[in-house]
Design a protein around this motif. Sequence first.
Motif, PDB file in Angstrom:
ATOM      1  N   ASN A 201      12.098   8.686   3.482  1.00 24.26           N
ATOM      2  CA  ASN A 201      10.408   8.637   1.915  1.00 24.26           C
ATOM      3  C   ASN A 201      10.742  10.691   1.423  1.00 24.26           C
ATOM      4  OD1 ASN A 201       9.296  10.714   3.418  1.00 24.26           O
ATOM      5  ND2 ASN A 201       8.137   8.915   4.617  1.00 24.26           N
ATOM      6  N   GLN A 202      10.099  10.619  -0.057  1.00 23.85           N
ATOM      7  CA  GLN A 202      10.178  11.363  -0.487  1.00 23.85           C
ATOM      8  C   GLN A 202       9.210  12.931   0.623  1.00 23.85           C
ATOM      9  OE1 GLN A 202       6.600  10.910  -3.173  1.00 23.85           O
ATOM     10  NE2 GLN A 202       7.944   9.216  -4.840  1.00 23.85           N
ATOM     11  N   ASP A 203       9.235  12.497   1.833  1.00 24.03           N
ATOM     12  CA  ASP A 203       9.154  13.790   2.290  1.00 24.03           C
ATOM     13  C   ASP A 203      10.688  13.852   3.569  1.00 24.03           C
ATOM     14  OD1 ASP A 203       6.414  14.092   1.940  1.00 24.03           O
ATOM     15  OD2 ASP A 203       5.946  12.778   3.314  1.00 24.03           O
ATOM     16  N   GLY A 204      11.375  12.666   3.167  1.00 25.92           N
ATOM     17  CA  GLY A 204      12.677  13.010   3.720  1.00 25.92           C
ATOM     18  C   GLY A 204      12.423  12.966   4.912  1.00 25.92           C
ATOM     19  N   VAL A 205      11.099  11.555   5.679  1.00 23.84           N
ATOM     20  CA  VAL A 205      11.772  11.161   6.798  1.00 23.84           C
ATOM     21  C   VAL A 205      11.688   9.761   6.155  1.00 23.84           C
ATOM     22  CG1 VAL A 205       9.766  10.481   8.623  1.00 23.84           C
ATOM     23  CG2 VAL A 205       9.402  12.762   7.225  1.00 23.84           C
ATOM     24  N   PHE A 206      13.017   9.445   7.126  1.00 30.34           N
ATOM     25  CA  PHE A 206      13.351   7.541   8.062  1.00 30.34           C
ATOM     26  C   PHE A 206      11.651   7.191   7.998  1.00 30.34           C
ATOM     27  CE2 PHE A 206      15.622   3.715   8.747  1.00 30.34           C
ATOM     28  CZ  PHE A 206      16.446   3.629   7.932  1.00 30.34           C
ATOM     29  N   ASP A 207      12.088   6.095   6.553  1.00 32.32           N
ATOM     30  CA  ASP A 207      10.436   5.088   6.593  1.00 32.32           C
ATOM     31  C   ASP A 207      11.195   3.178   7.128  1.00 32.32           C
ATOM     32  OD1 ASP A 207       8.675   3.919   5.384  1.00 32.32           O
ATOM     33  OD2 ASP A 207       7.763   5.416   4.996  1.00 32.32           O
ATOM     34  N   ASP A 208      10.382   2.664   7.259  1.00 34.47           N
ATOM     35  CA  ASP A 208      10.540   1.473   6.939  1.00 34.47           C
ATOM     36  C   ASP A 208      10.807   0.540   5.922  1.00 34.47           C
ATOM     37  OD1 ASP A 208      11.606   1.651  10.096  1.00 34.47           O
ATOM     38  OD2 ASP A 208       9.440   0.693  10.874  1.00 34.47           O
ATOM     39  N   ARG A 209       9.227   1.197   5.116  1.00 36.35           N
ATOM     40  CA  ARG A 209       9.121   0.792   3.100  1.00 36.35           C
ATOM     41  C   ARG A 209      10.189   0.743   2.874  1.00 36.35           C
ATOM     42  NH1 ARG A 209       3.515   4.040   3.596  1.00 36.35           N
ATOM     43  NH2 ARG A 209       5.089   5.508   4.620  1.00 36.35           N
ATOM     44  N   ASN A 210      10.659   2.404   3.187  1.00 38.85           N
ATOM     45  CA  ASN A 210      12.020   2.213   2.502  1.00 38.85           C
ATOM     46  C   ASN A 210      12.808   1.355   2.627  1.00 38.85           C
ATOM     47  OD1 ASN A 210       9.704   4.741   1.910  1.00 38.85           O
ATOM     48  ND2 ASN A 210      11.102   4.839   0.577  1.00 38.85           N
ATOM     49  N   HIS A 211      13.093   1.006   3.894  1.00 38.29           N
ATOM     50  CA  HIS A 211      14.599   0.873   4.522  1.00 38.29           C
ATOM     51  C   HIS A 211      14.201  -0.704   3.359  1.00 38.29           C
ATOM     52  CE1 HIS A 211      17.058   0.203   8.052  1.00 38.29           C
ATOM     53  NE2 HIS A 211      17.796  -0.346   7.491  1.00 38.29           N
ATOM     54  N   LEU A 212      13.683  -0.893   3.717  1.00 40.23           N
ATOM     55  CA  LEU A 212      13.550  -3.064   3.632  1.00 40.23           C
ATOM     56  C   LEU A 212      13.308  -3.155   1.965  1.00 40.23           C
ATOM     57  CD1 LEU A 212      10.832  -4.075   6.249  1.00 40.23           C
ATOM     58  CD2 LEU A 212      12.874  -4.494   6.292  1.00 40.23           C
ATOM     59  N   ALA A 213      12.774  -1.830   1.270  1.00 39.10           N
ATOM     60  CA  ALA A 213      13.159  -2.424  -0.437  1.00 39.10           C
ATOM     61  C   ALA A 213      13.942  -2.154  -0.950  1.00 39.10           C
ATOM     62  CB  ALA A 213      11.795  -1.263  -0.862  1.00 39.10           C
ATOM     63  N   GLU A 214      14.522  -0.953   0.430  1.00 43.72           N
ATOM     64  CA  GLU A 214      16.197  -1.016  -0.181  1.00 43.72           C
ATOM     65  C   GLU A 214      17.519  -2.325  -0.241  1.00 43.72           C
ATOM     66  OE1 GLU A 214      18.776   2.359   1.090  1.00 43.72           O
ATOM     67  OE2 GLU A 214      16.450   3.666   0.951  1.00 43.72           O
ATOM     68  N   LEU A 215      17.020  -2.671   1.355  1.00 45.73           N
ATOM     69  CA  LEU A 215      17.769  -4.316   1.529  1.00 45.73           C
ATOM     70  C   LEU A 215      17.083  -5.663   0.489  1.00 45.73           C
ATOM     71  CD1 LEU A 215      17.162  -4.353   5.724  1.00 45.73           C
ATOM     72  CD2 LEU A 215      19.260  -3.850   4.096  1.00 45.73           C
ATOM     73  N   VAL A 216      15.949  -5.219  -0.022  1.00 45.49           N
ATOM     74  CA  VAL A 216      15.863  -6.276  -1.211  1.00 45.49           C
ATOM     75  C   VAL A 216      16.693  -5.981  -2.614  1.00 45.49           C
ATOM     76  CG1 VAL A 216      13.491  -6.766  -2.589  1.00 45.49           C
ATOM     77  CG2 VAL A 216      13.423  -6.241  -0.352  1.00 45.49           C
ATOM     78  N   ALA A 217      17.037  -4.919  -2.568  1.00 44.65           N
ATOM     79  CA  ALA A 217      17.636  -4.239  -3.825  1.00 44.65           C
ATOM     80  C   ALA A 217      18.729  -4.967  -3.370  1.00 44.65           C
ATOM     81  CB  ALA A 217      16.735  -2.938  -4.542  1.00 44.65           C
ATOM     82  N   LEU A 218      19.729  -4.475  -2.498  1.00 45.61           N
ATOM     83  CA  LEU A 218      20.926  -5.231  -2.241  1.00 45.61           C
ATOM     84  C   LEU A 218      21.074  -6.239  -1.622  1.00 45.61           C
ATOM     85  CD1 LEU A 218      22.045  -2.394   0.548  1.00 45.61           C
ATOM     86  CD2 LEU A 218      22.146  -2.460  -2.219  1.00 45.61           C
ATOM     87  N   LEU A 219      19.496  -7.330  -1.338  1.00 46.09           N
ATOM     88  CA  LEU A 219      19.970  -8.842  -0.918  1.00 46.09           C
ATOM     89  C   LEU A 219      19.388  -9.607  -1.581  1.00 46.09           C
ATOM     90  CD1 LEU A 219      20.165  -7.740   2.832  1.00 46.09           C
ATOM     91  CD2 LEU A 219      22.364  -7.507   1.417  1.00 46.09           C
TER      92      LEU A 219
END
Length: 388
Positions: free
Chosen positions: A278-296
């Motif tokens: 996320n914006q704080d540089g912390v690994f975040d499930d929300r960002n992870h899933l958002a990237e998967l939506v973009a890719l898949l």
Amino acid sequence: MFSSQWTSSPRKFPPPSIDVLDPSLKIEEETLPTYRPEKYYPIYQGEVLHDRYQVLAKLGYGVTSTVWFGLDLLDSKYVAVKIYVTGQGRNRELDIYNRINSVESDHPGKRFIRRLLDHFSITGPHGQHVCLVHELLGISSSELMEWTPGHAMTLEDLKPVIRQLLVVLDFLHSVARVIHTDLQLKNLLLPAPEPKALSSRTIYLSSFPPTGRGLPLLCDFGEARFGDDEHHEDIMPNPYRAPEVIIRSSWDYKVDIWNVAMIAWDIVSPCTLINGKNQDGVFDDRNHLAELVALLGSPPPHFRQRSHLSSAFWDESGSWKGSAPIPDQTLESLASNITGEDKEGFLRWLRRALRWNPEDRPTALDLLYDEWMMQGLKMRGKGDAAKA
């Protein structure tokens, strides 16, 4: 004291010249957030364990163990000794190796798993430590990639590595009934250099970094699980986690298939497929899933129904709730720097493994015999792919 059974004498080390460091300076395992000094065995260089294995140097460390370069005084050969922390109860890795070694099979995948040579326990100041003795291997594939120009290989170089890994997974899944759960480049170790035997002496080949010929072997079964059981545990390194793990759903062998695709990407691309921060540089499930939506694309209804946590990310119609922005990227855009023939075929192969629903992912054997994976492989028969 020399044991009558030893064929090699223990190495003698000079008295250590120790620089006293600032105790506030943390090094190696001390930097781990879960580090507690009393859990680690206080080993010293030159110590002989189990009246057989002399510790010569440190190879690595982790949350559950430290690993040491050792000399087998009985068989006069070098080994790797893994010393677990106390409080482990039954040792999961030992249980997994016992299952693997108990399987009588001529499946070629069994040959590409790092061998367990011995195991024993030692007593430290704060309890028992399980020790596993492995064959000595070379550097990890992640270290090799650091020294590779551009930190990436070509698609042609990728195929032999992934073919062998898929053969190993076919053995683990279909014969040994084991799920590795932690497939990543650091757990693929290259062979150690082979000595060159002459009539009057042995000449060891110089090698830096130390590695021999051949493809990497799969190692580190510390997080492996038996496939016969039902699993819901949180597993896998953050960027490698399969979507069913992210939403805390049940998982099975197909998490390894997801990881194969992640490893393949890391071999041919200098940038990881998933950032997830996320914006704080912390690994975040929300960002992870958002990237998967973009890719898949959006997940199918059946996937969202696997866990009540899905409602935190998607509405009833399957639309993303916007808990993190969906990045403007695709597999094609991220693959712009990948080199080699038939990039489109590689991305198609990748998409076969990266499916939201685990049951939609192919088996290891299916991925192995994919048309793209078989390109460039001269085969006399179907079984030859397992030997490539």
